[in-house]
Scaffold this active site. Structure first.
Site, mmCIF file in Angstrom:
data_model
loop_
_atom_site.group_PDB
_atom_site.id
_atom_site.type_symbol
_atom_site.label_atom_id
_atom_site.label_comp_id
_atom_site.label_asym_id
_atom_site.label_seq_id
_atom_site.Cartn_x
_atom_site.Cartn_y
_atom_site.Cartn_z
ATOM 1 C CD1 TRP A 150 -0.326 -1.685 3.024
ATOM 2 C CD2 TRP A 150 0.577 0.324 3.378
ATOM 3 N NE1 TRP A 150 0.426 -1.753 4.178
ATOM 4 C CE2 TRP A 150 0.989 -0.534 4.431
ATOM 5 C CE3 TRP A 150 1.022 1.659 3.405
ATOM 6 C CZ2 TRP A 150 1.819 -0.124 5.471
ATOM 7 C CZ3 TRP A 150 1.849 2.068 4.441
ATOM 8 C CH2 TRP A 150 2.236 1.187 5.466
ATOM 9 C CG ASN A 151 5.023 1.108 0.808
ATOM 10 O OD1 ASN A 151 4.599 0.289 -0.012
ATOM 11 N ND2 ASN A 151 6.253 1.090 1.254
ATOM 12 C CE LYS A 174 -3.717 -9.048 -3.063
ATOM 13 N NZ LYS A 174 -4.261 -7.837 -2.435
ATOM 14 N N GLY A 227 6.197 -6.514 -0.182
ATOM 15 C CA GLY A 227 5.406 -6.486 1.036
ATOM 16 C C GLY A 227 6.229 -6.969 2.213
ATOM 17 C CD GLU A 249 11.278 -3.957 -1.861
ATOM 18 O OE1 GLU A 249 11.602 -4.163 -0.667
ATOM 19 O OE2 GLU A 249 10.548 -3.029 -2.232
ATOM 20 C CG LEU A 250 10.605 -9.935 1.206
ATOM 21 C CD1 LEU A 250 11.085 -11.224 1.806
ATOM 22 C CD2 LEU A 250 9.127 -10.001 0.859
ATOM 23 C CB CYS A 283 10.903 -1.281 1.641
ATOM 24 S SG CYS A 283 11.213 -0.472 0.084
ATOM 25 C CD GLU A 384 9.738 -3.256 7.269
ATOM 26 O OE1 GLU A 384 8.891 -4.145 7.112
ATOM 27 O OE2 GLU A 384 10.367 -2.740 6.313
HETATM 28 O O1 TXE Z 1 1.822 -6.339 4.360
HETATM 29 P P1 TXE Z 1 1.522 -7.640 3.511
HETATM 30 P P2 TXE Z 1 0.846 -5.386 5.193
HETATM 31 C C1 TXE Z 1 5.742 -4.413 6.084
HETATM 32 C C2 TXE Z 1 5.644 -3.319 7.127
HETATM 33 C C3 TXE Z 1 4.197 -3.370 7.509
HETATM 34 C C4 TXE Z 1 3.900 -4.851 7.416
HETATM 35 C C5 TXE Z 1 2.460 -5.238 7.241
HETATM 36 O O2 TXE Z 1 6.453 -3.655 8.214
HETATM 37 O O3 TXE Z 1 3.979 -2.894 8.808
HETATM 38 O O4 TXE Z 1 4.642 -5.271 6.302
HETATM 39 O O5 TXE Z 1 1.893 -4.605 6.099
HETATM 40 C C6 TXE Z 1 -0.789 -9.290 -0.085
HETATM 41 N N1 TXE Z 1 -0.516 -14.384 -0.568
HETATM 42 N N2 TXE Z 1 5.656 -3.891 4.728
HETATM 43 O O6 TXE Z 1 -0.069 -6.178 6.061
HETATM 44 O O7 TXE Z 1 0.548 -8.528 4.189
HETATM 45 C C7 TXE Z 1 -1.590 -8.134 0.445
HETATM 46 O O8 TXE Z 1 -2.943 -8.261 0.059
HETATM 47 C C8 TXE Z 1 -0.339 -13.416 -1.479
HETATM 48 C C9 TXE Z 1 6.921 -3.641 4.078
HETATM 49 O O9 TXE Z 1 0.213 -4.444 4.245
HETATM 50 O O10 TXE Z 1 2.835 -8.218 3.156
HETATM 51 C C10 TXE Z 1 -0.847 -6.974 -0.188
HETATM 52 O O11 TXE Z 1 -1.255 -6.836 -1.546
HETATM 53 N N3 TXE Z 1 -0.441 -12.118 -1.207
HETATM 54 C C11 TXE Z 1 6.725 -3.514 2.617
HETATM 55 C C12 TXE Z 1 0.614 -7.431 -0.145
HETATM 56 O O12 TXE Z 1 0.553 -8.846 0.024
HETATM 57 C C13 TXE Z 1 -0.749 -11.764 0.056
HETATM 58 C C14 TXE Z 1 5.559 -2.691 2.181
HETATM 59 C C15 TXE Z 1 1.424 -6.839 0.988
HETATM 60 O O13 TXE Z 1 0.791 -7.082 2.211
HETATM 61 C C16 TXE Z 1 -0.958 -12.732 1.064
HETATM 62 C C17 TXE Z 1 4.369 -3.022 2.935
HETATM 63 C C18 TXE Z 1 -0.816 -14.092 0.706
HETATM 64 N N4 TXE Z 1 -0.961 -15.091 1.591
HETATM 65 C C19 TXE Z 1 4.459 -3.566 4.178
HETATM 66 N N5 TXE Z 1 -1.227 -12.092 2.225
HETATM 67 C C20 TXE Z 1 7.952 -3.070 1.868
HETATM 68 N N6 TXE Z 1 8.748 -4.018 1.400
HETATM 69 O O14 TXE Z 1 8.160 -1.890 1.683
HETATM 70 C C21 TXE Z 1 -1.203 -10.757 1.958
HETATM 71 N N7 TXE Z 1 -0.934 -10.560 0.638
#
Ligand code: TXE
Length: 491
Positions: A150-151, A174, A227, A249-250, A283, A384
């Site tokens: 979402w960021n 997605k 994510g 990219e985590l 990130c 994080e």
């Molecule tokens: O992340 P998610 P969230 C980190 C940051 C944040 C934490 C939680 O620390 O506080 O993650 O954020 C999809 N199979 N980052 O909950 O769950 C979800 O729908 C496939 C760092 O938003 O990782 C969304 O589209 N997809 C990061 C995407 O994954 C799945 C940026 C990211 O969500 C899924 C964001 C599954 N089983 C958060 N479950 C960065 N690298 O900058 C969820 N999703």
């Protein structure tokens, strides 16, 4: 506002008819309804992408024509930049000035990879066999599942779509359930750019509900994701069942290292850019500020002084520096880390409370927060936070700085502030991170590889090499021999 998904060139609702609300983090008001896709919508979207890859006009387009469509798309993003940036700000609460800068830059990804589409060259191999002509060439995987956070929804989509499409794949994209609207609006531009139906499909919904259906789908050949490490691990496990290729990219816990020989004004601005930009929701946040002992106190004072001037408020207002964080869950998570930091004995030198000023709005605001006397063993230094929360850690000398910097499971980025040329050249080699910035921070480009070491991910985005993430190499053997004799030996 009521949004639709894009499947097979059609604007569609979820088959179940279900929707969910998108909430503006600044006023906490729902402002849009978004389709809540289920596994049946995933199937339809993947089938559309599969059909477009195998039988549609897409596989017959020349690479030059694919490039032209990508450049059309870049032009369309450019002409819709203000509208798309406004949607992103409404969805994720980040500053409009930040989102608009991103949106104005995003077209370059489509121009750059559009230009690369017809420069993917194979190779003729001079094999050690008589009567053989052998060559290799690159082929697209097929259907790519692209999952974004979402960021920075459309910037992350550009990192993935531009090379994936330039390489000839089709895509199911997605966006995050926390910020889907800009991506759903962006979906409407593909037909205008001339893409055949089904080449790009966009579905919205909750990761836990449809994530496995998408990443585990037998017709999805490649997954690219930005994510959290937790979700990345899950995707890797699901993809691993069928040995699918993944690009992940985590997150990070990036060290921003300030030496006594740095230009301290620049370094202080760099420290702030590392943690307060985007309210720390990036990130590459430089969330561990490593400061050399001899300048520690004076430098900390400078950083705190700048942080105090940061204005929280309406993200649409150009005078605002700090917007709200994106979701209630994110707000609660950050608040939780503030409690952890206090319990661990970190010394709070700024912030640490929800923003107390009611004039800035009702949103999920976190005050810029700085902890000193943090040790690298504390959770606040290891996990994080994804918020405007800085951990300041002292170091004695370069070796100790390197040890602390590398003592983390992550390896996304690092910063170095120094005017010592030798150090600026040699030190990046010792840091286990995919990106090292020297006397700058948080710079990205479509032309430069980006991606993590260790638990920060696998594979690279951006730069020429990124297109290889979406291609597989095939070797072709042609024999000009008159006979094919003795079938029982290797040739
Ligand atoms: O992340 P998610 P969230 C980190 C940051 C944040 C934490 C939680 O620390 O506080 O993650 O954020 C999809 N199979 N980052 O909950 O769950 C979800 O729908 C496939 C760092 O938003 O990782 C969304 O589209 N997809 C990061 C995407 O994954 C799945 C940026 C990211 O969500 C899924 C964001 C599954 N089983 C958060 N479950 C960065 N690298 O900058 C969820 N999703």
């Amino acid at each position: 506002m009521e949004y639709r998904m894009l499947i097979g060139g059609e604007a569609v609702a979820a088959k179940s008819g279900e929707t969910f609300e998108s909430v503006n983090p600044y006023d906490q008001q729902p402002w849009a309804r978004v389709p809540r896709a289920g596994p049946e919508d995933v199937d339809t979207a993947v089938a559309a992408a599969r059909e477009a890859f195998t039988t549609g006009p897409w596989p017959r387009l020349t690479p030059t024509e694919r490039g032209r469509l990508l450049r059309n798309l870049g032009d369309l993003v450019a002409s819709h930049a203000e509208e798309l940036a406004t949607l992103e700000t409404r969805d994720n609460g980040k500053l409009y000035s930040e989102m608009l800068t991103q949106l104005r830059y995003i077209p370059q990804w489509y121009y750059y990879f559009g230009g690369l589409a017809d420069k993917i060259e194979g190779m003729v191999h001079p094999v050690d066999k008589p009567d053989i002509f052998n060559f290799s060439h690159h082929e697209p995987y097929g259907v790519v599942a692209a999952i974004t956070a979402w960021n920075s929804p459309l910037l992350l989509a550009a990192y993935k779509l531009a090379p994936a499409l330039a390489a000839g794949n089709t895509v199911v994209l997605k966006p995050s359930e926390h910020a889907s609207c800009s991506t759903l609006r962006f979906a409407e531009l593909f037909a205008l750019a001339g893409f055949p139906p089904g080449v790009v499909n966009v579905i919205s919904g909750f990761g836990p509900e449809i994530g496995d259906a998408l990443t585990g789908h037998p017709d999805v050949a490649k997954i690219t994701f930005t994510g959290s490490a937790t979700t990345g691990r899950r995707i890797n496990a699901v993809a691993g069942q069928d040995f699918k290729s993944v690009t992940l990219e985590l997150g990070g816990k990036s060290p921003n290292i300030v030496f006594a020989d740095a230009d301290l004004d620049n370094a202080a601005n760099g420290a702030i850019a590392g943690i307060l930009a985007a309210s720390g929701q990036t990130c590459v946040a430089g969330s561990r500020l490593l400061v050399e002992d001899s300048i520690h106190d004076a430098f900390l004072e400078r950083v705190v002084a700048i942080a105090r001037t940061a204005r929280s408020g309406d993200p649409m207002d150009p005078a605002t520096n700090i917007g709200p964080v994106a979701t209630k869950a994110q707000y609660d998570k950050i608040r939780g880390y503030l409690e952890i930091a206090e319990a661990e004995g970190a010394e709070r030198v700024l912030g640490g409370t929800p923003d107390p000023d009611p004039a800035i709005g009702k949103g999920w605001f976190i005050e810029p927060t700085i902890y000193a006397n943090v040790t690298n063993a504390m959770r606040i230094a290891r996990e994080e936070v994804f918020g405007p929360v800085l951990s300041v850690i002292r170091f004695r000398d370069e070796d100790e700085a390197v040890h602390i910097a590398n003592d983390t499971r992550y390896g996304l980025a690092a910063g170095i502030w120094s005017q010592n040329l030798k150090r600026c050249i040699e030190l990046p080699k010792r840091l286990r991170a995919g990106t090292v910035w020297v006397n700058t921070y948080r710079a990205v480009s479509y032309m430069t590889p980006f991606g993590g070491f260790k638990a920060s991910g696998t594979g690279k985005e951006n730069g020429i090499e990124a297109i290889r993430q979406y291609l597989q190499l095939k070797s072709v053997w042609l024999s000009t021999a008159d006979s094919f004799s003795n079938p029982f030996t290797i040739r």
